[in-house]
Scaffold this active site. Structure first.
Site: not given
Ligand code: ADP
Length: 507
Positions: A199, A275, A310, A409
């Protein structure tokens, strides 16, 4: 619209900037079990380009139902053994073909990346090259890394330790490296014989979808790989909680990383590798080799990818005696990082991924000013007339340990400068963080460098350099920066399980 200026409905190119070079079309439909499909349960969402704010293409978001279908087909393929038990040489050939296809489609992959993420085209090309290398590296590993060992055991017996694929791997990736992050997960997971459901981030799913098309062309059997765009809280969570997923591999924020640990605990105790975030210190001692070169690399560490990394070196810890000189050099460097057109191959800094992220960066900047940090350079939105989302490279002086800009961050091009007086103080300031992804030390004194390497709590430590890595070296974090590593043969550990086999030989 970016889509239409990129390629009109008949597929004929209308703009040099956004033109894909081959038959490629912008396509936001999911790849389920090796084929493009319409999604049905997550709705269709417009993907806007951060380059100019224009529509690129609608993206078909997947929901729980598409996740169920993709996991079912992944399990089916795994059990059928079309990939998991196929001859190692066959897998080498398919994955090598994939890396060759990626290289052949370098221009398209780079343009997709720039249009969806806003990064400069030169960086996007470099990202394709790294991804090609990663795919080739893991392809080559397949028939060379031992699939187990013979353990020394007592008596007329034999102890075998088999290394087997874990089964169905769910990979959840972020938007900052739309091709590298999926490749870092897919390449070792597939090399180990697993089926994968990926995903990608909702903000930048197109490169991963295109990668899946190339995997199908390379001969990856149906079901072994699905790529499902979708909302994190829906598709990501569904994968996290799915009872038939054996391993989760995630790159993204620490907060969401913790959610994946909860999903695993609430479901089947599947393995989780993460990560996550960072707030990486760059520690500069007065004997740093060449201050101008040091400034050049520190700026690159903070401003590359518009700071959306990151491991961005977003905290500068500099000895008081050289702080004014280094800050001045950094201000001069920053001007060469001012955002410009991402399609121009001389551009160093492109766009921020979207308005939401831009607002978040602006909020961090406002809070830092309110807390008493002073702006030495930048601090504002840029290139507003482009219609895209850009932010100036920004340097804050007079920062202290309690400020948000030092602790949190930002995920944007913002560098916070703090001063220190002694080595011990520098180390304690550097380690004063919940994160532990990367750290750098700048000094001509190798004994001091080695002392620092041992004291710094980080998965990646750079000496007189920043953000250097190789596919042969693990990349991962300590503390709340993660669990497990990507890259290197160690990455295979996340995608395999050990099975101990005792064979009685007594007659
Ligand atoms: P960033 O801060 O880089 O946007 P996120 O941690 O929000 O990073 O997102 C990284 C990945 O995790 C994306 O593919 C996002 O769709 C997914 N994601 C975000 N929130 C959730 C959640 N609550 N459960 C599962 N996956 C999530």
């Amino acid at each position: 619209m970016a889509t239409l200026s990129a390629q009109d409905q008949s597929g004929s190119p209308t703009s040099t900037a956004h033109t894909l070079t081959t038959e490629t079309r912008w396509d936001g439909r999911p790849v389920i079990a090796g084929a493009r499909m319409e999604s049905w349960s997550g709705g269709t969402h417009p993907k806007l380009s951060p380059v100019d704010g224009e529509l690129v293409t609608p993206v078909g978001f997947c929901g729980v139902e598409e996740v169920a279908l993709a996991v079912r087909s992944a399990r089916g393929a795994f059990q059928a053994g079309t990939w998991s038990r196929s001859a190692p040489r066959h897998r080498v050939e398919v994955m090598s073909a994939l890396s060759e296809l990626m290289a052949r489609h370098r221009d398209d992959l780079a343009i997709l990346n720039t249009v969806e993420s806003g990064k400069p085209i030169g960086d996007a090309r470099a990202e394709v090259d790294r991804a090609v290398l990663t795919m080739a590296f893991f392809a080559e590993s397949i028939d060379k890394v031992a699939a187990g060992e013979v353990a020394p055991v007592a008596g007329p017996s034999m102890g075998l330790v088999l290394r087997e694929p874990v089964g169905v791997v769910a990979a959840i990736t972020p938007w900052n490296y739309p091709l590298t992050m999926p490749t870092w997960k897919l390449a070792p997971a597939l090399a180990a014989g697993n089926s994968v459901v990926l995903k990608p981030a909702e903000q930048a799913p197109l490169s991963a979808l295109y990668l899946a098309d190339l995997a199908t062309q390379a001969g990856l059997p149906p079901g072994v790989l699905s790529v499902l765009p979708g909302a994190g809280e829906v598709a990501g969570a569904a994968l996290g909680r799915h009872n038939d997923v054996d391993a989760l591999t995630f790159t993204g924020s620490t907060e969401v990383g913790k959610a994946f640990l909860r999903y695993a605990g609430e479901s089947t105790m599947k393995s989780v590798s993460l990560e996550c975030g960072g707030k990486s210190p760059q520690v500069v001692f007065p004997d740093a080799l060449d201050l101008a070169e040091t400034a050049r690399q520190i700026a690159a560490g903070a401003f590359s990818n518009a700071g959306q990394m990151c491991n961005a070196g977003s905290r500068l810890l500099v000895h008081r005696s050289i702080a004014p000189a280094l800050t001045q050099l950094l201000i001069e460097e920053a001007s060469s990082w001012r955002p410009a057109d991402p399609h121009d191959s001389t551009t160093r800094m492109g766009a921020i991924i979207d308005e939401r992220q831009l607002d978040s960066i602006a909020r961090h900047v406002a809070v830092a000013q309110h807390q008493g940090a002073t702006i030495a350079y930048g601090g504002c939105r840029a290139r507003e007339d482009s219609g895209g989302t850009y932010f100036e490279p920004t340097i804050f002086a007079n920062c202290d340990a309690e400020m948000g800009i030092v602790k949190e961050e930002v995920f944007g091009p913002v560098l916070a400068v703090q001063e220190f007086e002694s080595e011990a103080q520098a180390m304690s300031m550097a380690n004063n963080t919940d994160y532990g992804l990367a750290a750098a030390v700048w000094t001509a004194d190798m004994a001091r460098a080695h002392r620092a390497v041992r004291q710094l709590r980080a998965g990646n430590v750079y000496v007189n350099s920043f953000d250097r890595s190789a596919v042969t070296m693990p990349f991962g974090g300590h503390g709340q920066s993660g669990i497990g590593v990507d890259q290197s043969l160690h990455a295979l550990d996340k995608y395999t399980v050990l099975k101990s086999v005792w064979i009685e030989l007594a007659g």
